[in-house]
Design a protein around this motif. Structure first.
Motif, PDB file in Angstrom:
ATOM      1  N   ARG A   2     -34.963 -22.183  14.965  1.00 48.31           N
ATOM      2  CA  ARG A   2     -35.739 -22.028  14.068  1.00 48.31           C
ATOM      3  C   ARG A   2     -36.611 -20.529  13.839  1.00 48.31           C
ATOM      4  O   ARG A   2     -37.012 -19.854  12.673  1.00 48.31           O
ATOM      5  CB  ARG A   2     -37.108 -22.979  14.242  1.00 48.31           C
ATOM      6  CG  ARG A   2     -38.464 -22.778  13.201  1.00 48.31           C
ATOM      7  CD  ARG A   2     -39.210 -24.271  13.614  1.00 48.31           C
ATOM      8  NE  ARG A   2     -40.593 -23.814  13.178  1.00 48.31           N
ATOM      9  CZ  ARG A   2     -40.954 -24.249  11.859  1.00 48.31           C
ATOM     10  NH1 ARG A   2     -39.857 -24.873  11.027  1.00 48.31           N
ATOM     11  NH2 ARG A   2     -42.089 -24.202  11.253  1.00 48.31           N
ATOM     12  N   GLU A   3     -36.715 -19.918  15.120  1.00 52.72           N
ATOM     13  CA  GLU A   3     -37.300 -18.585  15.114  1.00 52.72           C
ATOM     14  C   GLU A   3     -36.375 -17.418  14.416  1.00 52.72           C
ATOM     15  O   GLU A   3     -36.745 -16.772  13.747  1.00 52.72           O
ATOM     16  CB  GLU A   3     -37.727 -18.200  16.571  1.00 52.72           C
ATOM     17  CG  GLU A   3     -38.700 -18.942  17.064  1.00 52.72           C
ATOM     18  CD  GLU A   3     -38.577 -20.377  17.364  1.00 52.72           C
ATOM     19  OE1 GLU A   3     -37.375 -20.518  17.889  1.00 52.72           O
ATOM     20  OE2 GLU A   3     -39.329 -21.223  17.742  1.00 52.72           O
ATOM     21  N   LYS A   4     -35.298 -17.751  14.781  1.00 52.55           N
ATOM     22  CA  LYS A   4     -34.038 -16.891  14.172  1.00 52.55           C
ATOM     23  C   LYS A   4     -34.058 -17.111  12.552  1.00 52.55           C
ATOM     24  O   LYS A   4     -33.926 -15.899  11.917  1.00 52.55           O
ATOM     25  CB  LYS A   4     -32.623 -17.231  14.769  1.00 52.55           C
ATOM     26  CG  LYS A   4     -31.608 -16.217  14.579  1.00 52.55           C
ATOM     27  CD  LYS A   4     -30.349 -16.683  15.124  1.00 52.55           C
ATOM     28  CE  LYS A   4     -30.289 -16.186  16.567  1.00 52.55           C
ATOM     29  NZ  LYS A   4     -29.033 -16.315  17.200  1.00 52.55           N
ATOM     30  N   LEU A   5     -34.178 -18.069  12.093  1.00 53.27           N
ATOM     31  CA  LEU A   5     -34.181 -18.227  10.778  1.00 53.27           C
ATOM     32  C   LEU A   5     -35.301 -17.705   9.991  1.00 53.27           C
ATOM     33  O   LEU A   5     -35.221 -16.999   9.045  1.00 53.27           O
ATOM     34  CB  LEU A   5     -33.956 -19.817  10.267  1.00 53.27           C
ATOM     35  CG  LEU A   5     -32.655 -20.727  10.553  1.00 53.27           C
ATOM     36  CD1 LEU A   5     -32.888 -22.001  10.151  1.00 53.27           C
ATOM     37  CD2 LEU A   5     -31.637 -19.794   9.502  1.00 53.27           C
ATOM     38  N   THR A   6     -36.581 -17.770  10.690  1.00 56.49           N
ATOM     39  CA  THR A   6     -37.721 -17.307  10.172  1.00 56.49           C
ATOM     40  C   THR A   6     -37.370 -15.821  10.276  1.00 56.49           C
ATOM     41  O   THR A   6     -37.851 -15.349   9.122  1.00 56.49           O
ATOM     42  CB  THR A   6     -38.947 -17.683  11.043  1.00 56.49           C
ATOM     43  OG1 THR A   6     -39.010 -19.158  10.988  1.00 56.49           O
ATOM     44  CG2 THR A   6     -40.289 -17.273  10.641  1.00 56.49           C
ATOM     45  N   ALA A   7     -36.953 -15.358  11.192  1.00 52.58           N
ATOM     46  CA  ALA A   7     -37.021 -13.947  11.242  1.00 52.58           C
ATOM     47  C   ALA A   7     -36.026 -13.305  10.228  1.00 52.58           C
ATOM     48  O   ALA A   7     -36.254 -12.326   9.608  1.00 52.58           O
ATOM     49  CB  ALA A   7     -36.275 -13.249  12.527  1.00 52.58           C
ATOM     50  N   ILE A   8     -35.005 -13.794  10.029  1.00 53.12           N
ATOM     51  CA  ILE A   8     -33.884 -13.708   8.946  1.00 53.12           C
ATOM     52  C   ILE A   8     -34.761 -13.601   7.594  1.00 53.12           C
ATOM     53  O   ILE A   8     -34.483 -13.021   6.593  1.00 53.12           O
ATOM     54  CB  ILE A   8     -32.845 -14.529   8.890  1.00 53.12           C
ATOM     55  CG1 ILE A   8     -32.027 -14.165  10.167  1.00 53.12           C
ATOM     56  CG2 ILE A   8     -31.892 -14.366   7.649  1.00 53.12           C
ATOM     57  CD1 ILE A   8     -30.678 -15.032  10.265  1.00 53.12           C
ATOM     58  N   ALA A   9     -35.304 -14.729   7.271  1.00 52.45           N
ATOM     59  CA  ALA A   9     -36.037 -15.066   6.275  1.00 52.45           C
ATOM     60  C   ALA A   9     -37.144 -13.767   5.863  1.00 52.45           C
ATOM     61  O   ALA A   9     -37.215 -13.426   4.656  1.00 52.45           O
ATOM     62  CB  ALA A   9     -36.728 -16.465   5.950  1.00 52.45           C
ATOM     63  N   THR A  10     -37.846 -13.448   6.874  1.00 54.13           N
ATOM     64  CA  THR A  10     -38.844 -12.594   6.969  1.00 54.13           C
ATOM     65  C   THR A  10     -38.510 -11.140   6.480  1.00 54.13           C
ATOM     66  O   THR A  10     -38.598 -10.395   5.416  1.00 54.13           O
ATOM     67  CB  THR A  10     -39.592 -12.324   8.187  1.00 54.13           C
ATOM     68  OG1 THR A  10     -40.268 -13.801   8.297  1.00 54.13           O
ATOM     69  CG2 THR A  10     -40.847 -11.340   8.094  1.00 54.13           C
ATOM     70  N   ARG A  11     -37.300 -10.700   7.145  1.00 57.09           N
ATOM     71  CA  ARG A  11     -36.514  -9.224   6.872  1.00 57.09           C
ATOM     72  C   ARG A  11     -35.909  -9.444   5.415  1.00 57.09           C
ATOM     73  O   ARG A  11     -36.133  -8.477   4.597  1.00 57.09           O
ATOM     74  CB  ARG A  11     -35.345  -9.095   7.559  1.00 57.09           C
ATOM     75  CG  ARG A  11     -35.771  -8.892   8.951  1.00 57.09           C
ATOM     76  CD  ARG A  11     -34.556  -8.385   9.861  1.00 57.09           C
ATOM     77  NE  ARG A  11     -34.743  -8.364  11.355  1.00 57.09           N
ATOM     78  CZ  ARG A  11     -34.348  -9.311  12.212  1.00 57.09           C
ATOM     79  NH1 ARG A  11     -33.394  -9.923  11.956  1.00 57.09           N
ATOM     80  NH2 ARG A  11     -34.985  -9.355  13.353  1.00 57.09           N
ATOM     81  N   PHE A  12     -35.292 -10.573   5.051  1.00 60.83           N
ATOM     82  CA  PHE A  12     -34.941 -10.716   3.642  1.00 60.83           C
ATOM     83  C   PHE A  12     -36.216 -10.643   2.430  1.00 60.83           C
ATOM     84  O   PHE A  12     -35.943  -9.898   1.491  1.00 60.83           O
ATOM     85  CB  PHE A  12     -34.116 -12.148   3.444  1.00 60.83           C
ATOM     86  CG  PHE A  12     -33.685 -12.390   2.004  1.00 60.83           C
ATOM     87  CD1 PHE A  12     -32.533 -11.427   1.583  1.00 60.83           C
ATOM     88  CD2 PHE A  12     -34.314 -13.097   1.105  1.00 60.83           C
ATOM     89  CE1 PHE A  12     -31.966 -11.718   0.391  1.00 60.83           C
ATOM     90  CE2 PHE A  12     -33.677 -13.120  -0.498  1.00 60.83           C
ATOM     91  CZ  PHE A  12     -32.526 -12.478  -0.498  1.00 60.83           C
ATOM     92  N   ARG A  13     -37.061 -11.063   2.777  1.00 64.70           N
ATOM     93  CA  ARG A  13     -38.336 -11.238   1.990  1.00 64.70           C
ATOM     94  C   ARG A  13     -38.804  -9.843   1.874  1.00 64.70           C
ATOM     95  O   ARG A  13     -39.428  -9.499   0.637  1.00 64.70           O
ATOM     96  CB  ARG A  13     -39.335 -12.168   2.603  1.00 64.70           C
ATOM     97  CG  ARG A  13     -40.614 -12.384   1.480  1.00 64.70           C
ATOM     98  CD  ARG A  13     -41.437 -13.373   2.201  1.00 64.70           C
ATOM     99  NE  ARG A  13     -42.564 -13.681   1.396  1.00 64.70           N
ATOM    100  CZ  ARG A  13     -43.369 -12.936   1.690  1.00 64.70           C
ATOM    101  NH1 ARG A  13     -43.718 -12.248   2.712  1.00 64.70           N
ATOM    102  NH2 ARG A  13     -44.713 -13.229   0.653  1.00 64.70           N
ATOM    103  N   ILE A  14     -38.874  -8.990   2.926  1.00 64.45           N
ATOM    104  CA  ILE A  14     -39.282  -7.584   3.057  1.00 64.45           C
ATOM    105  C   ILE A  14     -38.470  -6.791   1.848  1.00 64.45           C
ATOM    106  O   ILE A  14     -38.876  -6.026   1.384  1.00 64.45           O
ATOM    107  CB  ILE A  14     -39.417  -7.121   4.376  1.00 64.45           C
ATOM    108  CG1 ILE A  14     -40.659  -7.705   5.145  1.00 64.45           C
ATOM    109  CG2 ILE A  14     -39.728  -5.653   4.343  1.00 64.45           C
ATOM    110  CD1 ILE A  14     -40.822  -7.537   6.626  1.00 64.45           C
ATOM    111  N   VAL A  15     -37.106  -7.093   2.135  1.00 66.13           N
ATOM    112  CA  VAL A  15     -36.178  -6.245   1.453  1.00 66.13           C
ATOM    113  C   VAL A  15     -36.740  -6.563  -0.209  1.00 66.13           C
ATOM    114  O   VAL A  15     -36.722  -5.962  -1.112  1.00 66.13           O
ATOM    115  CB  VAL A  15     -34.888  -6.581   1.759  1.00 66.13           C
ATOM    116  CG1 VAL A  15     -33.717  -6.155   0.902  1.00 66.13           C
ATOM    117  CG2 VAL A  15     -34.650  -5.918   3.133  1.00 66.13           C
TER     118      VAL A  15
END
Length: 176
Positions: A2-15
């Motif tokens: 869950r934490e890994k998916l959240t981190a990926i989603a956060t990075r994608f959102r920033i981009v």
């Protein structure tokens, strides 16, 4: 996981924030170019308004699909605020389930209509309208994905985090 998916989603959102912010800047620059050409050089650019509207359309749909959080939207939450956490979970499941089904049922029709637009073109740039409006398909698909993710979260063991009030954003936006 869950934490890994959240981190990926956060990075994608920033981009996505940076991309949509750049798109908004492009809209501004296109308008500046059009105004300058028309009033300074007395040579209007025929395509500037059309291109600005297309970029703005893409910026609007991509921003709502990938950048805006649910808390960024205006909501009618008088009932929601009065419910206990378990009630919020039930209402959230009903809401996301209903809207997820409605959007999923409408999705093939949306795709079909946008693909039908290949016959038409924009007036100045002569771009195919299916390519102009494909951003709506992306937006619609992302709404379905987000509703499904929220539904799964509400079904899972971390559902309380989803219904908490004043949840801080996962990351600040580009502006701060």
């Amino acid at each position: 996981m869950r934490e890994k998916l959240t981190a990926i989603a956060t990075r994608f959102r920033i981009v996505a924030e940076w991309v949509t912010t750049a798109m908004f800047l492009v809209v501004f620059l296109i308008y500046l170019a059009g105004i300058t050409a028309r009033y300074v050089f007395s040579a209007p650019i025929a395509w500037s308004d059309e291109l600005a509207m297309i970029v703005f359309l893409w910026c609007m749909f991509l921003t709502d699909a990938f950048v805006n959080r649910e808390s960024d939207h205006v909501g009618f939450d008088i009932l929601w605020e009065r419910l206990p956490p378990g009630g919020k979970r039930v209402v959230g499941l009903l809401q996301t389930g209903l809207f997820g089904i409605l959007f999923a049922v409408a999705f093939p029709t949306i795709v079909d209509y946008v693909m039908f637009l290949w016959r038409e073109q924009t007036s100045a740039l002569e771009w195919r309208l299916d390519l102009v409006y494909i951003c709506f398909i992306i937006y619609f698909a992302m709404v379905i994905v987000r509703l499904a993710a929220k539904f799964v979260t509400l079904l899972g063991s971390h559902w309380r985090e989803e219904v908490e009030d004043d949840v801080p954003p996962a990351a600040p936006n580009v502006i701060g």
